[in-house]
Scaffold this motif. Structure first.
Motif, PDB file in Angstrom:
ATOM      1  N   ILE A  53       0.860  -1.171   0.000  1.00  0.00           N
ATOM      2  CA  ILE A  53       0.000   0.000   0.000  1.00  0.00           C
ATOM      3  C   ILE A  53       0.900   1.227   0.000  1.00  0.00           C
ATOM      4  N   ASP A  54       0.685   2.074  -1.018  1.00  0.00           N
ATOM      5  CA  ASP A  54       1.562   3.226  -1.278  1.00  0.00           C
ATOM      6  C   ASP A  54       1.013   4.483  -0.606  1.00  0.00           C
ATOM      7  N   ASP A  55       1.886   5.433  -0.325  1.00  0.00           N
ATOM      8  CA  ASP A  55       1.478   6.748   0.207  1.00  0.00           C
ATOM      9  C   ASP A  55       0.596   6.607   1.438  1.00  0.00           C
ATOM     10  N   PHE A  56       0.911   5.643   2.294  1.00  0.00           N
ATOM     11  CA  PHE A  56       0.032   5.389   3.431  1.00  0.00           C
ATOM     12  C   PHE A  56      -0.034   6.612   4.353  1.00  0.00           C
ATOM     13  N   ALA A 115       9.721   3.411   4.417  1.00  0.00           N
ATOM     14  CA  ALA A 115       9.526   4.856   4.525  1.00  0.00           C
ATOM     15  C   ALA A 115       9.930   5.510   3.217  1.00  0.00           C
ATOM     16  N   GLU A 116       9.050   6.330   2.659  1.00  0.00           N
ATOM     17  CA  GLU A 116       9.340   7.040   1.410  1.00  0.00           C
ATOM     18  C   GLU A 116       9.984   8.395   1.715  1.00  0.00           C
ATOM     19  N   GLY A 117      10.744   8.884   0.785  1.00  0.00           N
ATOM     20  CA  GLY A 117      11.263  10.253   0.882  1.00  0.00           C
ATOM     21  C   GLY A 117      12.283  10.476   1.985  1.00  0.00           C
TER      22      GLY A 117
END
Ligand code: C2E
Ligand code: MG
Ligand code: MG
Ligand code: MG
Length: 293
Positions: free
Chosen positions: A187-190, A244-246
């Motif tokens: 699941i993206d951009d949670f 963790a993105e970014g």
């Protein structure tokens, strides 16, 4: 946002509109032109994939990457997916584009499976519209993986929370078919949507990607630390691994590691890059740490 664009257009002239080049803020005529160009983008070989490493926060290993699309428009140059994916969704071009992305990743995995080992994974972003009724025959994808000799588990499909809000039976069935073939789901951009725990737990997800808006505020005092901690705790209880993105700073990385986050992805490690560059990146990384290869 739209008001701002109009304000700017009036005060600073048409060129300022470029700063607000979101699809809805480009003039209708521009939209039409861009939409038409997008329809031929696949056939004209204007689309490329770049790959961004996903780093294990415990060991520093790179056994994953995310495929991200790029459009080299003949006149405009590079057009961001944040601009053209919504346009592709509204014109229906997303079907061909999404199909191209899938086959391109499959082709790449065919090479990388052998080169980087059976644990190597590539994730791709799938638009909810691709999974809508009548859009994508997931059976074709499963057959394509089999024909290419690519193990399902080496592919991760990233979907956004919007799919989770009103889970539609057809979509759930398509995701299930992918899972049956071994493909993993993320699941993206949670944290940016409204999915509930019940829907999440029924999805058979493997990964949860914490949106970069949360990562951005880590390493600074405030409540966001507690928020990410809660997300990691929730993911744990659902048996999901957390990405963790970014991640852009060492401070963010340290906090994420401390909170028990499994993976990091971001400019701290590397920007998205063409396939040959990713190969060199991983080769360098493995040469430096042969114990981790
Ligand atoms: P996403 O899937 O959440 O991808 C992460 C985005 O964050 C990428 O933007 C990536 O380049 C960017 N990013 C990575 N590390 C950092 C960082 O440290 N700092 C900052 N500020 N940004 C970072 P990109 O490539 O522009 O893609 C934007 C979005 O477009 C993606 O968000 C995804 O929703 C969509 N997208 C990209 N490729 C595809 C595709 O093949 N199909 C579909 N349907 N959507 C795609
Ligand atoms: Mg993604
Ligand atoms: Mg994301
Ligand atoms: Mg995003």
């Amino acid at each position: 946002h739209a008001d701002l664009a109009m304000f700017d257009a009036k005060t600073a002239g048409r060129n300022r509109l470029r700063f607000f080049a979101q699809p809805l803020e480009v003039s209708a005529q521009e939209q039409l032109k861009l939409g038409a160009a997008l329809r031929t983008a696949v056939a004209q070989h204007e689309l490329k994939l770049v790959y961004q490493p996903v780093v294990c926060l415990r060991t520093g290993q790179v056994h994953k990457c995310e495929a991200l699309i790029r459009w080299h428009h003949p006149e405009r140059g590079l057009v961001s997916p944040a601009q053209f994916i919504p346009l592709a969704e509204s014109t229906g071009a997303i079907r061909d584009i999404g199909d191209w992305v899938f086959h391109e990743v499959t082709r790449q995995l065919q090479l990388w499976q052998a080169r980087f080992g059976p644990d190597f994974q590539v994730s791709l972003n799938v638009s909810p519209l691709q999974l809508a009724p009548g859009a994508q025959d997931v059976g074709d994808w499963v057959r394509a993986l089999r024909t290419a000799g690519v193990a399902g588990k080496s592919m991760v499909v990233e979907i956004t929370e919007s799919l989770m809000v009103q889970p539609e039976a057809g979509i759930a069935a398509r995701l299930h078919a992918l899972r049956e073939a071994g493909v993993q789901l993320a699941i993206d951009d949670f944290g940016t949507g409204y999915s509930n725990l019940n829907n999440l737990s029924q999805m058979d997800l493997s990964f949860l990607k914490v949106d970069q808006s949360f990562t951005r505020r880590l390493g600074q005092p405030g409540r966001d630390h507690a928020l990410v901690e809660a997300i990691v705790g929730m993911a744990r209880s659902l048996g999901l691994q957390v990405i963790a993105e970014g991640v852009e700073t060492k401070e963010q990385e340290a906090v994420l590691r401390e909170l028990g986050c499994d993976y990091g992805q971001g400019y701290l490690y590397a920007r998205p890059m063409p396939a040959p560059e990713l190969e060199r990146y991983i080769a360098r990384q493995r040469a430096a740490r042969p114990d981790l290869a």
